[in-house]
Write a protein that holds these residues in place. Structure first.
Motif, short mmCIF file in Angstrom:
data_model
loop_
_atom_site.label_atom_id
_atom_site.label_comp_id
_atom_site.label_asym_id
_atom_site.label_seq_id
_atom_site.Cartn_x
_atom_site.Cartn_y
_atom_site.Cartn_z
N TYR A 159 0.83 -1.20 0.00
CA TYR A 159 0.00 0.00 0.00
C TYR A 159 0.87 1.26 0.00
O TYR A 159 1.74 1.40 0.83
N PRO A 160 0.62 2.19 -0.93
CA PRO A 160 1.24 3.49 -0.82
C PRO A 160 0.50 4.28 0.27
O PRO A 160 -0.62 3.91 0.62
N PRO A 161 1.05 5.36 0.79
CA PRO A 161 2.30 6.00 0.45
C PRO A 161 3.55 5.26 0.92
O PRO A 161 4.66 5.60 0.50
N LEU A 162 3.38 4.24 1.78
CA LEU A 162 4.57 3.56 2.30
C LEU A 162 5.42 3.01 1.16
O LEU A 162 6.64 3.15 1.16
N GLN B 148 4.29 7.99 11.53
CA GLN B 148 5.34 6.99 11.79
C GLN B 148 6.07 7.43 13.06
O GLN B 148 6.75 8.46 13.02
N ASP B 190 1.53 10.74 7.36
CA ASP B 190 2.51 10.25 6.40
C ASP B 190 1.96 9.08 5.58
O ASP B 190 1.63 9.24 4.42
N VAL B 191 1.85 7.91 6.19
CA VAL B 191 1.43 6.73 5.44
C VAL B 191 0.10 6.26 6.01
O VAL B 191 -0.46 6.90 6.88
N LEU B 192 -0.39 5.11 5.53
CA LEU B 192 -1.60 4.56 6.11
C LEU B 192 -1.30 4.01 7.50
O LEU B 192 -0.25 3.42 7.73
N PRO B 208 -3.57 9.59 4.88
CA PRO B 208 -3.04 10.96 4.79
C PRO B 208 -3.89 11.77 3.81
O PRO B 208 -4.32 11.27 2.78
N CYS B 232 2.98 0.12 8.58
CA CYS B 232 3.30 1.52 8.33
C CYS B 232 4.80 1.74 8.36
O CYS B 232 5.26 2.84 8.63
#
Lengths: 584, 302
Positions: A159-162, B148, B190-192, B208, B232
């Protein structure tokens, strides 16, 4: 529709099909072979090697879960980054580089021309290209373990954004290599799938109608169609992700107008049909094995095909059940809950048909049959536990817990391993011309099945009690502390299961060289591959067969033998059922 | 055709009837249990919110329905394997399964599956609708910000409003009062991430660039785990937070202490979520409370 055998002109067309092929030499034989059997074998062996890598990954991270922070034998201490990479690679490898190559490409390549009674795939060179691209993708994936930053650690769903931004993932090389490897792997299977479908449509032996084709070939062809229809969005998504990672685009970056949830739609639009892409060939293998060892005509052959088609079609409308709580409009969950539960209907019917096939049979519990029956028994558990997750209300709690992990291992393990073992032990005599050892086969079977259940039943429990997935170290969570014994139990059972796989490897390798020589048709089966010598030579058949009946005419009343091979031109007082089975 | 002899059909019908009967009995008893209220996973995980019991009962209902099916299917499977094991001199029967009479073997169970699916759906969607689509009138709002690898919770201060100077900002600890309806606003920097509170049976991903809201009403006081349930990055396993469910008296004392902190200059200054930069390095530099371990090296070393 033409039922003529199409003698496709390909690399070997000018040599003729019969004996007298000159020895092709090592490079021609192994690296540039266009022979479907060699390519199938290459896929299968590559898949087995990848299974060892994926198995090693799970060994390392399960040891970390059982004994947090302690050095793992053969690996050392596991860091959080390594843990994430291993979890990610285990998932990616087992689905894309084990289940797909072994079930779809391995068995598909080996079986389709043999079962259809032709000499090779319609496009042998495309086939070779398919394997070479696949091998490249596997090499790229394995190489990603050794690049700076290590392998990608954002889970197999990426999964983005990661996954899109190395500031977040800290694997600047690993994430890119993962996407590239996955994209190449898809290209390989697209090429392979084109071949499977075309060959099944065009190269059937004279007299073989669509409803005379063995279920396993049907399933592989249907799976290939499913794959081709679903993979497009994900390939687009993979390219977008690659651009996000390396070219500074913002498809999935909300701060630049992108949307991270878009990836989830693209991924799962492919990802859910993908489950059926690997399930269908597994079901096909099991159907063929069950018919042979129950000495029974498959119950409702056409129903199996129709339910497979129905499952495939419905599987395009269920993807968002992976995203109930992912931030999609909550009202959408109702729709996807309905479609998800409806898909249980054709799949359940398929399983009922398999069970009904046993009725009135004469069941010999050989190793392949044990695996096939275990597939049905275990897959049922995987199927019914899916209902908890498809029911939106319950999924609020179960989503991303070990309950999900246990659920899909109860589907994927039967698919990628139990059905594959069934297929390997069943077709081993045809592939290598030797028999495997039954005793070792049964030891391997019982050891694997027992330990498999002891791994995953505890994980259903930890998941129900709140263990969430992909966690490096549970000691931070006071409410989950009491679950440690169950986690350790699962790891111990995993060690047992891995140990039993060496029994299989030994049996496989020993039988490859020293097993008793197999006759052409050791199981007394009907389908055409058993007409060819074991192992079949280049070109497969001394004389191309003509087909007179369906593939599952076992225990036909009034015959001396309890099987009736498809190619036999019988004769005198053939029972009416042979004609009734052909009516369309 | 040989297969039209009645024996297989009779037995099939019998097996099917017993299955349906058994299933009906189990579903009826399940209904009784459900209507009488909670009797489920609570034996190993507290039911800490108003809807925890609803989810548990739904799980129980599904468990009973699919449990019966699973058991029946496995029993039939094993019985058939045993009953029709290969024996000398007994040949297999020739049953094509293509005509309607034979197909009833599978088509009746298949209609039953459809019927049970409808039952499950009705309950599942009702629960889903109550939790995720509709919400009771809000009594208090809490803002949850994931990043994070930490949770920041922004509580209304004594004035009962967010985005005022008396907001109470905490890291890794969420304070709520028992039996009060909370609306949460979930953000990610930042991320999920996924805000997961097992005792509430609540889970919701944070995305985000979006604000996602939901609700909960705590019913049991105490301290419980909050998890991040969506991978994450490196510190995903190191993102625990604590939920403190307070009695009204504890709440009053806590609010008073936080006011004292604020006047003594000890509180973390509030930062509106909209002003938080999207890049993680900037988050670390500008926005993170001193002393909170965020550096990946710290995670690695543990």
């Amino acid at each position: 529709m033409s039922v003529q055998h199409v003698d496709t002109s390909h690399a070997h067309g000018s040599h003729g099909h019969h004996a007298g092929h000159h020895d092709p030499g090592f490079v021609q034989k192994y690296l540039w072979s266009t022979d479907h059997k060699m390519i199938g074998m290459q896929y299968m062996f590559t898949g087995m090697v990848m299974a060892l890598i994926g198995g090693f990954a799970v060994y390392v991270f399960r040891m970390q879960l059982a004994f947090p922070g302690e050095a793992v034998p053969l690996f050392g201490r596991v860091s959080a980054a390594q843990y994430n990479s291993l979890v990610t690679m285990h998932g990616s490898i087992m689905i894309f580089w084990v289940a797909m190559p072994v079930l779809l490409a391995g068995f598909g390549n080996f079986l389709i021309p043999l079962m259809l009674g032709c000499d090779d795939m319609v496009f042998p060179r495309v086939n070779r290209l398919s394997y070479q691209i696949f091998l490249l993708s596997a090499v790229i994936l394995v190489a990603s373990f050794f690049v700076p930053g290590g392998a990608f650690g954002g889970a197999w769903t990426a999964y983005p954004p990661l996954s899109a931004n190395s500031n977040y993932s800290m694997t600047p090389w690993g994430s890119t290599l993962w996407v590239v490897a996955v994209a190449l792997e898809f290209v390989a299977f697209l090429l392979g799938g084109i071949n499977f479908i075309t060959t099944a449509m065009n190269s059937r032996a004279p007299g073989m109608r669509m409803f005379d084709v063995p279920i396993v070939v049907w399933m592989i062809a249907l799976a290939s169609i499913l794959f081709m229809a679903s993979v497009g969005p994900l390939i687009a998504g993979a390219v977008m992700l690659l651009f996000d990672q390396n070219l500074g685009t913002g498809f999935f970056d909300p701060s630049r107008g992108g949307d991270p949830v878009l990836w989830q739609h693209l991924f799962w639009f492919f990802g859910h049909p993908e489950v059926y892409v690997v399930l269908l060939p597994a079901m096909g293998i099991v159907a063929d094995v069950m018919a042979v060892f129950a000495r029974k005509k498959l119950f409702a052959y056409r129903t199996i095909i129709y339910t497979a088609v129905a499952t495939g079609v419905i599987s395009f409308f269920v993807w968002a059940h992976h995203q109930f709580i992912a931030g999609i409009d909550p009202r959408m969950a109702s729709l996807f809950s309905v479609t998800t539960l409806i898909i249980s209907v054709p799949i359940a019917e398929m399983v009922f048909v398999y069970i009904a096939t046993l009725y009135g049979g004469s069941i010999s519990l050989t190793t392949p049959m044990l695996w096939a029956l275990a597939f049905v028994a275990e897959f049922l558990i995987g199927g019914v536990t899916g209902i908890f997750l498809g029911a939106a209300g319950a999924d609020i709690y179960f989503h991303d817990t070990y309950f999900v992990t246990a659920h899909f291992h109860y589907t994927f393990f039967p698919i990628a391993f139990i059905a594959a073992f069934s297929g390997i032990t069943y077709w081993f005599p045809k592939m290598f011309g030797r028999m495997m050892n039954e005793t070792l086969g049964k030891v391997h079977f019982w050891g694997t099945i027992f330990s498999f259940n002891v791994i995953f039943i505890p994980l259903f429990l930890t998941g129900s009690a709140g263990d969430h997935r992909r966690i490096y170290d549970y000691s931070q969570f006071a409410d989950l502390a009491h679950l440690q014994p169950l986690r350790t139990l699962a790891t111990m059972a995993l060690l047992v299961m891995i140990a039993f796989q060496f029994v299989f490897l030994w049996n496989f390798i020993y039988s490859l060289f020293r097993g008793p020589v197999a006759e052409a048709n050791p199981w007394k089966a009907n389908t055409l591959e058993w007409l060819a010598p074991s192992p079949p030579p280049h070109g497969n058949f001394a004389e191309f067969p003509t087909v007179y009946r369906g593939p599952y005419e076992y225990s036909v009343p009034g015959r001396a033998t309890d099987y009736w091979p498809q190619h036999l031109a019988d004769d005198a007082e053939g029972p009416k059922s042979s004609t009734s089975s052909r009516s369309s | 055709m040989a297969s039209t002899e009645n024996d297989p059909l009779k037995i099939g019908r019998k097996v099917f009837l017993w299955t349906v009967l058994g299933a009906a009995v189990f579903v009826a008893s399940a209904w009784l249990l459900v209507s009488r209220g909670s009797l489920m996973a609570s034996w190993y995980l507290a039911q800490g919110s108003t809807y925890a019991a609803d989810i548990d009962n739904l799980v129980l209902l599904i468990g009973i329905i699919v449990g019966v099916w699973l058991l029946a299917a496995e029993l039939v499977l094993f019985w058939l394997i045993f009953r029709f094991r290969a024996r000398k001199g007994v040949a297999g029967q020739y049953i094509a399964g293509e005509d309607k009479r034979e197909k009833r073997w599978v088509s009746y169970p298949h209609y039953a599956v459809l019927a049970f699916d409808v039952v499950i759906l009705v309950f599942a969607l009702r629960v889903w609708n109550d939790i995720k689509v509709t919400a009771p009138a809000t009594e208090e709002t809490v803002r949850i910000v994931a990043q994070q690898w930490a949770w920041t919770f922004i509580h209304e201060g004594p004035d009962g409003k967010l985005d005022t100077p008396d907001d109470i900002r905490t890291v890794e600890d969420l304070y709520v009062q028992v039996n009060k309806v909370y609306r949460f606003e979930l953000h990610s920097r930042d991320v999920l991430h996924s805000f997961s509170v097992p005792v509430f049976r609540l889970k919701q991903d944070a995305i985000p660039g979006r604000m996602i809201s939901g609700w909960f009403t705590p019913t049991v006081t105490g301290t419980f785990d909050i998890q991040c349930a969506e991978i994450c990055g490196l510190g995903h396993g190191y993102m625990p937070a604590h939920l403190h469910v307070q009695t009204p008296a504890e709440r009053t004392a806590w609010l008073r202490d936080r006011e004292a902190d604020r006047f003594a200059g000890r509180a973390i200054p509030p930062t509106p979520v909209a002003l938080v930069p999207a890049r993680p390095e900037a988050v670390v530099a500008a926005d993170h409370p001193a002393g909170h371990a965020l550096a990946p090296a710290g995670v690695e070393g543990r």
